[in-house]
Design an enzyme around this catalytic site. Structure first.
Site, PDB file in Angstrom:
ATOM      1  NE  ARG A  19      -2.819   0.413   3.431  1.00 56.63           N
ATOM      2  CZ  ARG A  19      -2.075   1.072   4.460  1.00 56.63           C
ATOM      3  NH1 ARG A  19      -1.985   2.312   4.425  1.00 56.63           N
ATOM      4  NH2 ARG A  19      -1.861   0.392   5.550  1.00 56.63           N
ATOM      5  CE1 TYR A  72     -17.810   8.253 -16.331  1.00 52.02           C
ATOM      6  CE2 TYR A  72     -16.550   8.701 -14.415  1.00 52.02           C
ATOM      7  CZ  TYR A  72     -17.392   8.176 -15.151  1.00 52.02           C
ATOM      8  OH  TYR A  72     -17.799   6.770 -14.465  1.00 52.02           O
ATOM      9  CG  ASP A  91     -10.392  12.701 -16.965  1.00 46.26           C
ATOM     10  OD1 ASP A  91      -9.566  12.036 -17.501  1.00 46.26           O
ATOM     11  OD2 ASP A  91     -11.556  12.365 -16.402  1.00 46.26           O
ATOM     12  CE  LYS A 104     -13.654   4.270 -19.216  1.00 43.97           C
ATOM     13  NZ  LYS A 104     -13.433   4.363 -17.921  1.00 43.97           N
TER      14      LYS A 104
HETATM   15  C1  LIG Z   1     -13.139  10.477 -18.797  1.00 45.59           C
HETATM   16  C2  LIG Z   1     -13.387   9.684 -17.786  1.00 45.59           C
HETATM   17  N1  LIG Z   1     -12.672   9.988 -16.521  1.00 45.59           N
HETATM   18  C3  LIG Z   1     -12.743   9.277 -15.333  1.00 45.59           C
HETATM   19  C4  LIG Z   1     -13.378   8.332 -15.416  1.00 45.59           C
HETATM   20  C5  LIG Z   1     -13.252   7.349 -14.044  1.00 45.59           C
HETATM   21  O1  LIG Z   1     -12.505   6.404 -14.411  1.00 45.59           O
HETATM   22  P1  LIG Z   1     -12.776   4.808 -13.462  1.00 45.59           P
HETATM   23  O2  LIG Z   1     -13.855   4.133 -14.223  1.00 45.59           O
HETATM   24  O3  LIG Z   1     -11.480   4.066 -14.038  1.00 45.59           O
HETATM   25  O4  LIG Z   1     -12.859   5.154 -12.020  1.00 45.59           O
HETATM   26  C6  LIG Z   1     -14.122   7.705 -16.516  1.00 45.59           C
HETATM   27  C7  LIG Z   1     -14.820   6.518 -16.590  1.00 45.59           C
HETATM   28  O5  LIG Z   1     -15.653   6.020 -17.322  1.00 45.59           O
HETATM   29  C8  LIG Z   1     -14.079   8.549 -17.720  1.00 45.59           C
HETATM   30  O6  LIG Z   1     -14.670   8.348 -18.867  1.00 45.59           O
END
Ligand SMILES: Cc1ncc(COP(=O)(O)O)c(C=O)c1O
Length: 386
Positions: A60, A113, A179, A204
């Protein structure tokens, strides 16, 4: 009989098989599954425990396989340091907890998101703002500690003018967290445009094979050090097996992003000329409101697009029902092409008004274009749109 006494089976079962190191370094590093580490003596143990010397103690805290992925992300994003998390939301939660504790003020783009949108919308000190409206952003950022936006948003495909957003955030004393999941470091490196921290849902494109949940963040050594401390408490630690898979996926990231971008450009052009399609949102199209910013900020337009078919929600659902090659599935960034309906999936937390603010029509379909042969994808959409 040898000189050393024969160990009982119970002992051998636990301690046997420790081989001396031989010359030859594996080209592909192993997965370090060990949660605990052994030391040569009490002094070394104490030094590592006190952080007097850098070492491995407990997964961890630190692990060689997740460290390796962190280093890869740092280099790809042009950062001093990188860190892994159990998911993209784990990375964002750690960043927001560190940079904007409750009451400090969080601003997020309306075009973001769904879960991040929900995070900002449900905080008493959270504000949502159209990231393309600089004056509104300037007002919202006053007194905030963090501004969060996506390089390319999902599913409206709005591209943030990161240098302009960074200037406004910094003038207000806020940190900018970007992001970069959809653009990927092949498409954009937000830190070079003024962001303070970049994070990804590595679930992704970075992994790219829809078989791992993971998150990563990259930034200055100082900030990543603070996030590492924070994540000791949050405990959203990435498992070494998952880190290893993401690292393996990244070896083909540039090839997958290039192929998906080429495929997406061809599909967007096809859809734009289709009589049953009302609107196509893809930053590579000259018709997209973000095309000018995208051309300046992005090296690749990426594999994500959305389009609105005639007939609103039932019209969109009919296309979803008829596709035969595109998969009716959520998420994005895998090698397979997936189609989804944002209003009922990724953005289901948003009210009708919030959907409109985020630029999402009830009948919009989102396409995350994969690496298949593009003619086959167009043929599938063509028969589904008839
Ligand atoms: C653009 C984007 N950012 C963040 C996330 C969150 O990621 P996670 O599902 O790995 O927690 C997603 C998930 O679909 C996403 O599409």
């Amino acid at each position: 009989m040898t000189d050393s006494p024969r160990r009982a089976a119970a002992t051998a079962a636990i301690h046997a098989g420790r081989l001396p190191a031989l010359p030859g370094v594996p080209v592909i590093p192993p997965v370090h599954r060990s949660v605990i580490y052994e030391f040569v003596d009490a002094g070394e143990f104490a030094d590592v425990m006190d952080d007097a010397s850098r070492g491995y103690l407990y997964t961890r805290i630190r692990n060689p396989t997740t460290d390796e992925l962190g280093a890869v992300i740092a280099e790809l994003e042009g950062a001093e340091a990188g860190l892994c998390f159990a998911s993209g939301m784990g990375a964002l939660s750690a960043a927001v907890a560190e940079l904007a504790p409750p009451g400090a003020g969080m601003v997020a783009a309306t075009q973001i998101y769904g879960q991040t949108h929900h995070m900002a919308a449900t905080r008493p000190d959270g504000r949502l703002v159209d990231i393309g409206d600089t004056d509104a952003l300037r007002r919202a950022a006053q007194g905030a500690a963090v501004v969060v936006c996506e390089t390319v948003s999902n599913p409206s495909l709005a591209v943030a003018d990161i240098p302009a957003v960074a200037e406004v955030a910094h003038a207000a004393g806020a940190a900018l967290v970007v992001d970069n999941t959809i653009a990927t470091p092949i498409g954009c490196r937000p830190l070079e445009h003024g962001a303070d921290l970049v994070f990804h849902s590595a679930t992704k494109y970075l992994n790219g094979h829809s078989d791992v949940l993971a998150g990563v963040a990259a930034g200055s050594a100082e900030l990543i050090g603070r996030l590492a401390e924070r994540s000791l408490e949050l405990g959203a630690t990435l498992a070494p097996d998952s880190a290893w898979l993401v690292r393996r996926g990244i070896r083909t990231l540039h090839l997958r992003v290039e192929r998906a971008s080429e495929n997406a450009m061809a599909i967007a052009a096809y859809l734009e000329g289709h009589p049953r399609v009302r609107r196509v949102a893809y930053p590579g199209l000259a018709s997209h409101p973000s095309h000018a910013v995208a051309s300046r900020i992005l090296d690749r337009f990426g594999g994500l697009m959305s389009f609105e078919v005639e007939g609103g929600r039932p019209g969109g659902e009919a296309v979803m029902d008829r596709v035969q090659l595109c998969l009716r599935a959520t998420s994005l960034g895998g090698v397979e092409t997936c189609i989804s309906h944002p209003a009922s999936t990724s953005h289901r937390q948003l009210s009708a008004e919030e959907l409109a603010q985020a630029g999402i029509a009830e009948g919009d379909l989102r396409l995350t274009v994969g690496c298949e042969q593009v003619d086959d994808l167009i043929a599938d959409l063509d028969q589904a749109l008839r």
